[in-house]
Scaffold this motif. Sequence first.
Motif, mmCIF file in Angstrom:
data_model
loop_
_atom_site.group_PDB
_atom_site.id
_atom_site.type_symbol
_atom_site.label_atom_id
_atom_site.label_comp_id
_atom_site.label_asym_id
_atom_site.label_seq_id
_atom_site.Cartn_x
_atom_site.Cartn_y
_atom_site.Cartn_z
ATOM 1 N N PRO A 85 -17.017 38.666 61.520
ATOM 2 C CA PRO A 85 -17.162 39.544 61.569
ATOM 3 C C PRO A 85 -17.640 39.934 60.209
ATOM 4 C CG PRO A 85 -14.929 39.151 61.325
ATOM 5 C CD PRO A 85 -15.847 37.273 61.203
ATOM 6 N N GLU A 86 -17.314 39.465 58.986
ATOM 7 C CA GLU A 86 -17.772 40.085 57.685
ATOM 8 C C GLU A 86 -19.709 39.387 57.851
ATOM 9 O OE1 GLU A 86 -17.228 41.955 54.749
ATOM 10 O OE2 GLU A 86 -15.265 42.396 56.907
ATOM 11 N N ARG A 87 -19.631 38.069 57.672
ATOM 12 C CA ARG A 87 -21.084 37.198 57.769
ATOM 13 C C ARG A 87 -22.085 37.957 58.664
ATOM 14 N NH1 ARG A 87 -22.197 34.084 53.406
ATOM 15 N NH2 ARG A 87 -20.090 32.344 53.564
ATOM 16 N N SER A 88 -21.402 38.810 59.852
ATOM 17 C CA SER A 88 -22.489 39.514 60.531
ATOM 18 C C SER A 88 -23.416 40.803 59.594
ATOM 19 C CB SER A 88 -22.012 39.925 62.036
ATOM 20 O OG SER A 88 -21.202 40.641 61.320
ATOM 21 N N ARG A 89 -22.788 41.253 59.302
ATOM 22 C CA ARG A 89 -22.720 42.648 58.269
ATOM 23 C C ARG A 89 -23.155 42.338 57.135
ATOM 24 N NH1 ARG A 89 -24.183 43.496 62.000
ATOM 25 N NH2 ARG A 89 -23.332 45.136 63.911
ATOM 26 N N ARG A 90 -23.380 41.687 56.320
ATOM 27 C CA ARG A 90 -23.611 41.237 54.974
ATOM 28 C C ARG A 90 -24.367 39.772 54.848
ATOM 29 N NH1 ARG A 90 -19.453 43.652 51.767
ATOM 30 N NH2 ARG A 90 -19.643 41.444 50.164
ATOM 31 N N ILE A 91 -25.332 40.273 53.653
ATOM 32 C CA ILE A 91 -26.132 39.051 53.061
ATOM 33 C C ILE A 91 -25.487 39.285 51.525
ATOM 34 C CG2 ILE A 91 -28.248 38.599 52.395
ATOM 35 C CD1 ILE A 91 -29.176 41.023 54.279
ATOM 36 N N ASP A 92 -24.534 37.906 50.885
ATOM 37 C CA ASP A 92 -23.895 37.826 50.362
ATOM 38 C C ASP A 92 -24.076 36.970 49.637
ATOM 39 O OD1 ASP A 92 -22.124 39.328 50.488
ATOM 40 O OD2 ASP A 92 -20.920 37.593 51.889
ATOM 41 N N ILE A 93 -25.125 37.409 48.043
ATOM 42 C CA ILE A 93 -25.915 35.892 47.602
ATOM 43 C C ILE A 93 -24.861 35.102 46.408
ATOM 44 C CG2 ILE A 93 -27.701 36.138 45.338
ATOM 45 C CD1 ILE A 93 -29.250 38.640 46.166
ATOM 46 N N GLU A 94 -24.916 34.136 47.102
ATOM 47 C CA GLU A 94 -24.094 33.000 46.203
ATOM 48 C C GLU A 94 -24.582 32.084 44.778
ATOM 49 O OE1 GLU A 94 -23.731 29.950 49.115
ATOM 50 O OE2 GLU A 94 -22.589 31.638 50.689
ATOM 51 N N GLN A 95 -26.173 32.782 44.930
ATOM 52 C CA GLN A 95 -26.919 31.973 43.546
ATOM 53 C C GLN A 95 -28.477 32.414 43.330
ATOM 54 O OE1 GLN A 95 -26.846 27.235 44.808
ATOM 55 N NE2 GLN A 95 -27.850 27.749 43.474
ATOM 56 N N PHE A 96 -29.282 32.039 42.390
ATOM 57 C CA PHE A 96 -30.429 32.027 42.260
ATOM 58 C C PHE A 96 -31.459 30.985 41.490
ATOM 59 C CE2 PHE A 96 -28.790 36.513 41.548
ATOM 60 C CZ PHE A 96 -29.930 37.482 42.580
ATOM 61 N N VAL A 97 -32.241 31.069 42.200
ATOM 62 C CA VAL A 97 -33.032 29.605 42.026
ATOM 63 C C VAL A 97 -34.653 30.062 41.615
ATOM 64 C CG1 VAL A 97 -31.408 28.055 43.349
ATOM 65 C CG2 VAL A 97 -33.870 29.526 44.200
ATOM 66 N N LYS A 98 -35.469 29.220 40.393
ATOM 67 C CA LYS A 98 -36.543 29.524 41.068
ATOM 68 C C LYS A 98 -37.901 29.121 42.263
ATOM 69 C CE LYS A 98 -36.696 28.057 35.732
ATOM 70 N NZ LYS A 98 -36.632 26.949 34.968
ATOM 71 N N LEU A 99 -38.301 30.559 42.188
ATOM 72 C CA LEU A 99 -39.377 30.761 43.652
ATOM 73 C C LEU A 99 -39.756 29.215 43.657
ATOM 74 C CD1 LEU A 99 -40.536 33.600 43.869
ATOM 75 C CD2 LEU A 99 -39.558 32.861 45.654
ATOM 76 N N ASP A 100 -40.328 28.419 42.780
ATOM 77 C CA ASP A 100 -40.998 27.974 42.750
ATOM 78 C C ASP A 100 -40.312 26.145 43.010
ATOM 79 O OD1 ASP A 100 -40.034 27.204 40.566
ATOM 80 O OD2 ASP A 100 -41.928 27.111 39.619
ATOM 81 N N GLU A 101 -38.586 26.554 43.505
ATOM 82 C CA GLU A 101 -38.381 24.836 43.493
ATOM 83 C C GLU A 101 -37.503 25.280 44.972
ATOM 84 O OE1 GLU A 101 -34.642 24.921 41.414
ATOM 85 O OE2 GLU A 101 -35.250 24.846 39.051
ATOM 86 N N ILE A 102 -38.270 26.353 45.911
ATOM 87 C CA ILE A 102 -37.987 26.168 46.746
ATOM 88 C C ILE A 102 -39.218 25.495 47.832
ATOM 89 C CG2 ILE A 102 -37.202 27.237 49.144
ATOM 90 C CD1 ILE A 102 -36.587 29.548 47.104
#
Length: 310
Positions: A85-102
């Motif tokens: 129920p929660e996951r379907s209505r929330r985008i929970d940011i868990e951490q930040f990463v540098k874009l060029d690392e993806i």
Amino acid sequence: MARPVWSGALSLGLVTVPVELYPAVADHTIHFHQFERGTSDRIRNRRVNERTGDEVTQDEIVKGYDLGGGDHVLVEPDELDEIAPERSRRIDIEQFVKLDEIDPWFFDKTYWLKPAKEDFAKAYGLLLQAMDRSEKAGIAKFVLRGKEYLAAVRAGEDVMVLNTLHFVADLRKPKDVMGTLPDLPKPRPKELDMALALVDEMTAPWKPEDYRDEYSKRVEELLKAKEAGKEITHEEEPEPSADVVDLFEALSRSVKNRKSGGKEPKKKAAKKPPLSELSKSDLEKLAREQGVKGRSKMTRAELEKALKAS
């Protein structure tokens, strides 16, 4: 205006911003209906009960997981919604990463993320600027259409961008797909230098507007021509390039070709031998190509004379 495909909230710590998700990519693939050849009869795909043959409506369909041996576990759509129920209505940011690392390998689909209401524009804008200045992406998980996605939320042009990402378990290793991999011999230094020179010669600023879907354009032209009853002409296929065994030679030619503006240097035409050195059969062949009349009854001297006069 497009409709949002998902609505919920973007959550970062104690900051929560109601947001809407919009597709950022349009599908320009030309879609066709199916017809039986020689008729105007449409072929339609229907959901039917395989035992009775009766058509079944969407609201009468439930999901079934195959256990093997003909056994299934049946699951109602509501039951799937209830376990997240929660996951379907929330985008929970868990951490930040540098874009060029993806690694680009992980990227899947692209969406725009905008605040659902003007009241939350300040908090949304603050997060957008923070992501833009830090050049970092927020990693989150959320549920869309019954499936959980890993996502990267980043700054775009005056709006947040959400890229769905593949989970590591979804990515297939080259060895798993292709089996044994080829042994790669170490290149000779001069070959590597020439390859680097070719890369440098072909390097240019990234301009995505320079690239277009040429195949879809040709399909549209084909459809317009058929609709107008016009004859369809096809471009001749380019002649296959000659195989070059020497890798260094191939790279050298490629670099020279790029420096000359992409034009292959013209090959000198082979020098033709004088008519006096050709055999009678060669003269007859040449006379046939040039349309010399009465050539079959001519002597060698007459053939040579006729060819000189033509």
